[in-house]
Design an enzyme around this catalytic site. Structure first.
Site, PDB file in Angstrom:
ATOM      1  N   LEU A  54       0.859  -1.183   0.000  1.00 11.37           N
ATOM      2  CA  LEU A  54       0.000   0.000   0.000  1.00 11.37           C
ATOM      3  C   LEU A  54       0.893   1.230   0.000  1.00 11.37           C
ATOM      4  O   LEU A  54       1.929   1.251   0.679  1.00 11.37           O
ATOM      5  CB  LEU A  54      -0.902   0.036   1.246  1.00 11.37           C
ATOM      6  CG  LEU A  54      -2.009  -1.020   1.329  1.00 11.37           C
ATOM      7  CD1 LEU A  54      -2.718  -0.917   2.677  1.00 11.37           C
ATOM      8  CD2 LEU A  54      -3.003  -0.867   0.196  1.00 11.37           C
ATOM      9  N   ASP A  55       0.511   2.262  -0.753  1.00 13.17           N
ATOM     10  CA  ASP A  55       1.259   3.512  -0.739  1.00 13.17           C
ATOM     11  C   ASP A  55       1.322   4.057   0.680  1.00 13.17           C
ATOM     12  O   ASP A  55       0.406   3.840   1.492  1.00 13.17           O
ATOM     13  CB  ASP A  55       0.595   4.544  -1.650  1.00 13.17           C
ATOM     14  CG  ASP A  55       0.563   4.115  -3.106  1.00 13.17           C
ATOM     15  OD1 ASP A  55       1.339   3.206  -3.469  1.00 13.17           O
ATOM     16  OD2 ASP A  55      -0.230   4.694  -3.870  1.00 13.17           O
ATOM     17  N   THR A  56       2.366   4.796   0.981  1.00 11.17           N
ATOM     18  CA  THR A  56       2.556   5.333   2.329  1.00 11.17           C
ATOM     19  C   THR A  56       1.343   6.130   2.843  1.00 11.17           C
ATOM     20  O   THR A  56       0.941   5.952   3.998  1.00 11.17           O
ATOM     21  CB  THR A  56       3.829   6.196   2.382  1.00 11.17           C
ATOM     22  OG1 THR A  56       4.956   5.379   2.022  1.00 11.17           O
ATOM     23  CG2 THR A  56       4.059   6.762   3.772  1.00 11.17           C
ATOM     24  N   VAL A  63      -1.731   5.685   2.229  1.00 12.35           N
ATOM     25  CA  VAL A  63      -2.943   4.861   2.208  1.00 12.35           C
ATOM     26  C   VAL A  63      -2.945   3.936   3.417  1.00 12.35           C
ATOM     27  O   VAL A  63      -1.935   3.287   3.711  1.00 12.35           O
ATOM     28  CB  VAL A  63      -3.017   4.024   0.914  1.00 12.35           C
ATOM     29  CG1 VAL A  63      -4.262   3.145   0.903  1.00 12.35           C
ATOM     30  CG2 VAL A  63      -2.983   4.937  -0.303  1.00 12.35           C
TER      31      VAL A  63
END
Length: 208
Positions: A59-61, A63
C-alpha cells in the site's frame, strides 16, 4: 508499534492493518516501515533464527488498510499465484472530486511508471513498458455540498498508484491527492478495506 495492528497470525501468514504515513517497504534503511516492524515481531517470537517475511502486495505510504505477509516461502508462492490468477480480492474505499457518470462502472487503461520520480501515467496501448490496468467502482454516496463521491473500488490488477492515476485520468482525482490532483496537502482519502484469499495451506477462504 507505530499503530500497526496485527489482525491475524498463524504459522503461514500475518494479516495487518497499516496506518497512513507508514511505508509498506521503504527504499531507505533510515525509515522504519511495516516490514521492519513485523521482522522485529517475528524475531521476538523466535530469537534463534532469522525470520522469513514475504511481501505479497503493498500500500502507498499515505494509504491505510489491510495487508497480508507470508511467513514462509511456500505461503509466499501460493499467495503470489493467487494474485496473478485473480483469486485474490482487494477492495478499497475512496472519496473523489465530482459526481461519477454512473452508479457503477469500470476503468480500463494502460499505465507506465516513469523512470524518474515516484509517478505513473496513462498511456496508449502498445507503449513500451506499459501495463494493463483495470478496476471497477460502485458509488456508495454523493455529497452534493462538497461535490465528492464516496466509492467502493475493486482492483482487477495491482499497478503502481493505479487507483489514483486512473481516477485522476477520468476527471475524478482522489480527495487529498497532491500528486495526481490539485489539492492542498491533506489526508489522502483512500483505504484498503477488505482482503479475500485462500489460506495457502488449508485452502480455506479468508476474508478480513
Amino acid at each position: 508499534m507505530h499503530d500497526l495492528e496485527i489482525l491475524y497470525e498463524d504459522a503461514d501468514i500475518i494479516v495487518i492493518y497499516k496506518p497512513k504515513g507508514l511505508a509498506t517497504q521503504s527504499a531507505s534503511f533510515r525509515t522504519k516501515d511495516a516490514t521492519d516492524i513485523l521482522r522485529l515481531h517475528l524475531r521476538e517470537q523466535a530469537p534463534q533464527k532469522e525470520p522469513y517475511l514475504g511481501v505479497i502486495h503493498r500500500l502507498d505510504t499515505p494509504v491505510d488498510g489491510k495487508l497480508v505477509f507470508a511467513k514462509n516461502k511456500q505461503a509466499a508462492a501460493a499467495l503470489s499465484t493467487q494474485m496473478q490468477n485473480g483469486a485474490f480480492t482487494k477492495i478499497y474505499e475512496a472519496c473523489v472530486h465530482g459526481q461519477m457518470p454512473a452508479k457503477e462502472g469500470s476503468l480500463d487503461d494502460y499505465l507506465l511508471k516513469e523512470k524518474k520520480g515516484n509517478h505513473s501515467k496513462v498511456v496508449a496501448k502498445g507503449t513500451p513498458g506499459a501495463k494493463h490496468a483495470t478496476l471497477e467502482y460502485r458509488l456508495l454516496a454523493y455529497d452534493a455540498g462538497r461535490d465528492e463521491s464516496h466509492l467502493e473500488i475493486h482492483l482487477g490488477t495491482g499497478r503502481h498508484h493505479q487507483i489514483r492515476v486512473q481516477l485522476a485520468n477520468c476527471g475524478h482525482p482522489l480527495v487529498g491527492d497532491t500528486k495526481y490532483g490539485m489539492d492542498a496537502p491533506e489526508e489522502l482519502k483512500l483505504s484498503a478495506t477488505t482482503l479475500c484469499f485462500l489460506h495457502p495451506r488449508t485452502k480455506k477462504q479468508l476474508r478480513f
